[in-house]
Motif scaffolding. Structure first.
Motif, short mmCIF file in Angstrom:
data_model
loop_
_atom_site.label_atom_id
_atom_site.label_comp_id
_atom_site.label_asym_id
_atom_site.label_seq_id
_atom_site.Cartn_x
_atom_site.Cartn_y
_atom_site.Cartn_z
N ALA A 1 34.17 33.30 37.08
CA ALA A 1 33.62 34.66 37.14
C ALA A 1 33.75 35.38 35.81
O ALA A 1 32.84 36.05 35.36
CB ALA A 1 34.31 35.47 38.23
N ALA A 2 34.91 35.23 35.19
CA ALA A 2 35.18 36.11 34.05
C ALA A 2 35.88 35.42 32.89
O ALA A 2 36.27 36.07 31.92
CB ALA A 2 36.02 37.30 34.52
N GLY A 3 36.06 34.11 32.97
CA GLY A 3 36.74 33.42 31.88
C GLY A 3 38.23 33.73 31.87
O GLY A 3 38.74 34.45 32.73
N VAL A 4 38.93 33.14 30.90
CA VAL A 4 40.36 33.36 30.78
C VAL A 4 40.66 33.80 29.36
O VAL A 4 40.15 33.21 28.40
CB VAL A 4 41.16 32.07 31.10
CG1 VAL A 4 42.66 32.35 31.04
CG2 VAL A 4 40.78 31.54 32.47
N ASP A 5 41.46 34.83 29.23
CA ASP A 5 41.83 35.31 27.90
C ASP A 5 42.66 34.24 27.19
O ASP A 5 43.45 33.54 27.81
CB ASP A 5 42.64 36.60 28.04
CG ASP A 5 42.79 37.31 26.71
OD1 ASP A 5 41.92 38.12 26.39
OD2 ASP A 5 43.77 37.03 25.99
N GLU A 6 42.45 34.14 25.86
CA GLU A 6 43.17 33.10 25.09
C GLU A 6 44.69 33.25 25.20
O GLU A 6 45.43 32.29 25.12
CB GLU A 6 42.85 33.18 23.60
CG GLU A 6 41.45 33.48 23.25
CD GLU A 6 41.21 33.69 21.77
OE1 GLU A 6 41.51 34.78 21.27
OE2 GLU A 6 40.72 32.77 21.12
N GLY B 1 44.31 40.30 31.55
CA GLY B 1 43.12 40.50 30.71
C GLY B 1 41.85 40.78 31.49
O GLY B 1 40.75 40.68 30.95
N TYR B 2 41.97 41.12 32.77
CA TYR B 2 40.76 41.39 33.56
C TYR B 2 40.56 42.88 33.75
O TYR B 2 41.48 43.59 34.16
CB TYR B 2 40.84 40.67 34.92
CG TYR B 2 40.88 39.18 34.76
CD1 TYR B 2 39.76 38.49 34.29
CD2 TYR B 2 42.03 38.45 35.02
CE1 TYR B 2 39.78 37.13 34.12
CE2 TYR B 2 42.07 37.07 34.85
CZ TYR B 2 40.94 36.41 34.40
OH TYR B 2 40.97 35.06 34.21
N ASP B 3 39.35 43.33 33.46
CA ASP B 3 39.04 44.75 33.61
C ASP B 3 38.30 44.98 34.93
O ASP B 3 38.13 44.06 35.73
CB ASP B 3 38.20 45.23 32.42
CG ASP B 3 36.96 44.38 32.21
OD1 ASP B 3 36.58 43.62 33.14
OD2 ASP B 3 36.36 44.45 31.13
N LEU C 1 35.23 45.46 35.57
CA LEU C 1 33.99 44.68 35.75
C LEU C 1 34.31 43.26 36.18
O LEU C 1 33.59 42.66 36.98
CB LEU C 1 33.17 44.68 34.44
CG LEU C 1 32.53 46.01 34.07
CD1 LEU C 1 31.79 45.89 32.74
CD2 LEU C 1 31.57 46.48 35.15
N ALA C 2 35.40 42.71 35.65
CA ALA C 2 35.81 41.37 36.05
C ALA C 2 36.15 41.36 37.54
O ALA C 2 35.82 40.42 38.27
CB ALA C 2 37.00 40.91 35.22
N GLU D 1 33.03 41.37 39.61
CA GLU D 1 32.42 40.03 39.63
C GLU D 1 33.19 39.11 40.58
O GLU D 1 32.60 38.35 41.34
CB GLU D 1 32.41 39.45 38.20
CG GLU D 1 31.93 38.01 38.09
CD GLU D 1 30.42 37.85 38.35
OE1 GLU D 1 29.71 38.86 38.32
OE2 GLU D 1 29.99 36.71 38.59
N THR E 1 32.33 40.00 44.13
CA THR E 1 31.00 39.51 44.47
C THR E 1 31.05 38.04 44.85
O THR E 1 30.45 37.59 45.82
CB THR E 1 30.04 39.71 43.27
OG1 THR E 1 29.99 41.10 42.98
CG2 THR E 1 28.66 39.21 43.60
N GLN F 1 32.67 37.43 48.24
CA GLN F 1 31.74 37.77 49.32
C GLN F 1 30.66 36.70 49.47
O GLN F 1 30.35 36.29 50.58
CB GLN F 1 31.10 39.14 49.04
CG GLN F 1 32.14 40.26 49.06
CD GLN F 1 31.53 41.63 48.79
OE1 GLN F 1 30.95 42.22 49.67
NE2 GLN F 1 31.67 42.10 47.57
#
Lengths: 418, 85
Positions: free
Chosen positions: B16-21, B38-40, B42-43, B46, B49, B52
């Motif tokens: 969904a949102a990748g992973v921060d380095e 590191g997830y905001d 919007l993450a 996502e 979503t 669901q």
């Protein structure tokens, strides 16, 4: 501070701004030195579009960046949040900051700025998400659609990613934007910002992005890569679009020297922008006025300019306008003129920044990169066009011209720093 | 299918949102706030979503703000997973 140093570091009381870092992602080279070597060698990145099937389009060529893996250069978090135009700029930002050998943690965060240019938005991201909307409905659309597509996305992500909280902005003036960003970056340096990440990038080579460029009728429909984009040539037929750009680090000359930068690439000595009268007004285009204003800003005369990186639109009307400006300013064949973007296509907001990178490296290496594929320059233009081979010559100053669709003109002048 | 696992959630997050380095999702993250990973917002939107769409678990928009840690998400899914899924 000694008197002589004071004279060197200010320009009529205004801080001088010097370039200390360059990062490039271009169709003919990923990485500054790779791109510069390719540019000097006249190696073209223009080819038949590969990322989608363009055979049904009247124009089928582009300067695409091939083999660029954002996952190898950027955090996976950033990759999902941003479009291809930002991937290029974010990767170039890392290169430029590395090149500037700057430790940003040593500079107050509010004295670090980001001013980039973009003209097409996140076309690739936007198309992908609209396709998801069409196929699966709103629930399939990435929430990052809300931020990835817009012009300022790149500036915002650079600011967040590098903790640069000073003046930030985006310049949107089509192909002139890459130079307008540099002008704005110099302005914030004069207002007290120490270091600015600036430049520009674009990528609109998805099918929707490509189609949206066709109605201007400026894209060539010649589909032989060696005969397609021929600025100032008798066979000029329009241009080939490209993607990518350059990011530059622009710094206050004094604080750059204080942190140990002995030899910046050069100074942004002059800049000006004008806007053309509306078509049909009967009034002339304003490029000449723009170039004169940039010279005045740099306190230079035309004979002080050693090389011109021309806009090179590749359509007869714009080529004629630009060559008339150059002939008026400099006299016939009085200054070497080059269009290295013949190796990349026109990169829109990336172009002015990439040409400035080229101008700075030309000053460094004392060589003018060639214009490729042009065989028959229009004699009446009276240009000393540097064709096919690089030209070694003494260079202290360079003028860079960028013109944007809709009437934007921008001219920048860079010179070797004292 | 048994309860949705932490590993499955990590995979979903990654997609969904990748992973921060700077983040190791393989560490002890069950009670780490998503903001610390590191997830905001919007993450999280996502992620919600995808939960669901893929699990059929409805998540009202105003509930997303309470899904602050991986544990909170797993507990929410556990208590709302359709019977027999």
């Amino acid at each position: 501070m000694s008197e002589s140093r004071e004279r060197q570091s200010t320009d009529g009381g205004r801080a001088r701004a010097v370039f200390t870092g360059i990062g490039v992602v271009a169709p003919n080279g990923k990485g500054t030195e790779d791109w510069w070597a390719a540019t000097l060698a006249g190696k073209s990145g223009i080819d038949t579009v590969r990322s989608f099937d363009a055979r049904s389009y009247p124009s089928q060529l582009a300067g695409e960046i091939k083999g660029f893996d954002p996952g190898k250069r950027l955090s996976a978090r950033i990759v999902v949040e941003t479009s291809r135009m930002s991937h290029f700029a974010l990767a170039a930002t890392r290169m430029a900051l590395d090149d500037a050998t700057v430790d940003l943690s040593q500079i107050p965060e509010y004295e670090l700025g980001v001013i980039t240019a973009n003209a097409s938005g996140g076309a690739e991201f936007g198309q992908r998400e609209l396709q998801k909307l069409w196929r699966g409905g709103p629930k399939d659309v990435s929430p990052y659609m809300s931020i990835a597509w817009f012009y300022a996305a790149t500036t915002g992500q650079i600011s967040i990613g590098h903790g640069m909280r000073g003046p930030c902005g985006v310049m949107v003036s089509e192909q002139a934007g890459g130079l307008d960003a540099l002008g704005q970056a110099r302005r914030v340096v004069r207002d007290g910002t120490r270091l600015v990440v600036t430049g520009g990038s674009d990528s609109s080579l998805s099918p929707a992005g490509f189609v949206s460029q066709l109605p201007t009728a400026n894209l060539t429909t010649v589909n032989d890569p060696a005969r397609a984009y021929l600025p100032f040539d008798t066979d000029a037929s329009g241009f080939v679009p490209g993607e990518g750009g350059a990011i530059l680090v622009l710094e206050n000359a004094d604080t750059a020297r204080e942190r140990g930068v002995d030899r910046p690439y050069g100074e942004l000595a002059g800049y000006a922008a004008t806007f053309d009268p509306r078509p049909g007004s009967g009034r002339p285009p304003t490029l000449t006025r723009c170039a004169r204003a940039a010279l005045a800003d740099a306190r230079m005369r035309p004979e002080d300019i050693d090389v011109v990186f021309a806009d090179g639109h590749g359509t007869a009307e714009k080529d004629r306008q630009e060559s008339r400006t150059l002939a008026e300013l400099f006299g016939p064949r009085a200054v070497p003129v080059t269009v290295p973007k013949t190796t990349t296509g026109r990169l829109y907001a990336g172009a002015g920044a990439l040409d400035t990178a080229g101008a700075l490296l030309a000053l460094r290496d004392q060589v003018v990169p060639p214009t490729i594929h042009v065989k028959n320059p229009v004699a009446a233009y009276e240009l000393d066009l540097v064709i096919d081979q690089p030209r070694e010559t003494v260079l202290r100053t360079a003028m860079v011209i960028a013109r944007g669709h809709g009437g934007f003109n921008a001219v920048a002048i860079v010179r070797l720093a004292d | 299918m048994s309860a949705f696992t932490l590993d499955e959630l990590k995979t979903m997050l990654q997609e969904a949102a990748g992973v921060d380095e700077s983040v190791d999702l393989n560490g002890a993250v069950l009670d780490t706030p998503f903001s610390g990973l590191g997830y905001d917002s919007l993450a999280m939107l996502e992620l919600a979503t995808r939960i669901q769409n893929q699990l059929g678990v409805p998540i009202p928009d105003d509930h997303i703000e309470f899904m602050t840690t991986p544990r909170a998400v797993l507990e929410y899914i556990d208590s709302h997973l359709p019977m027999g899924a």
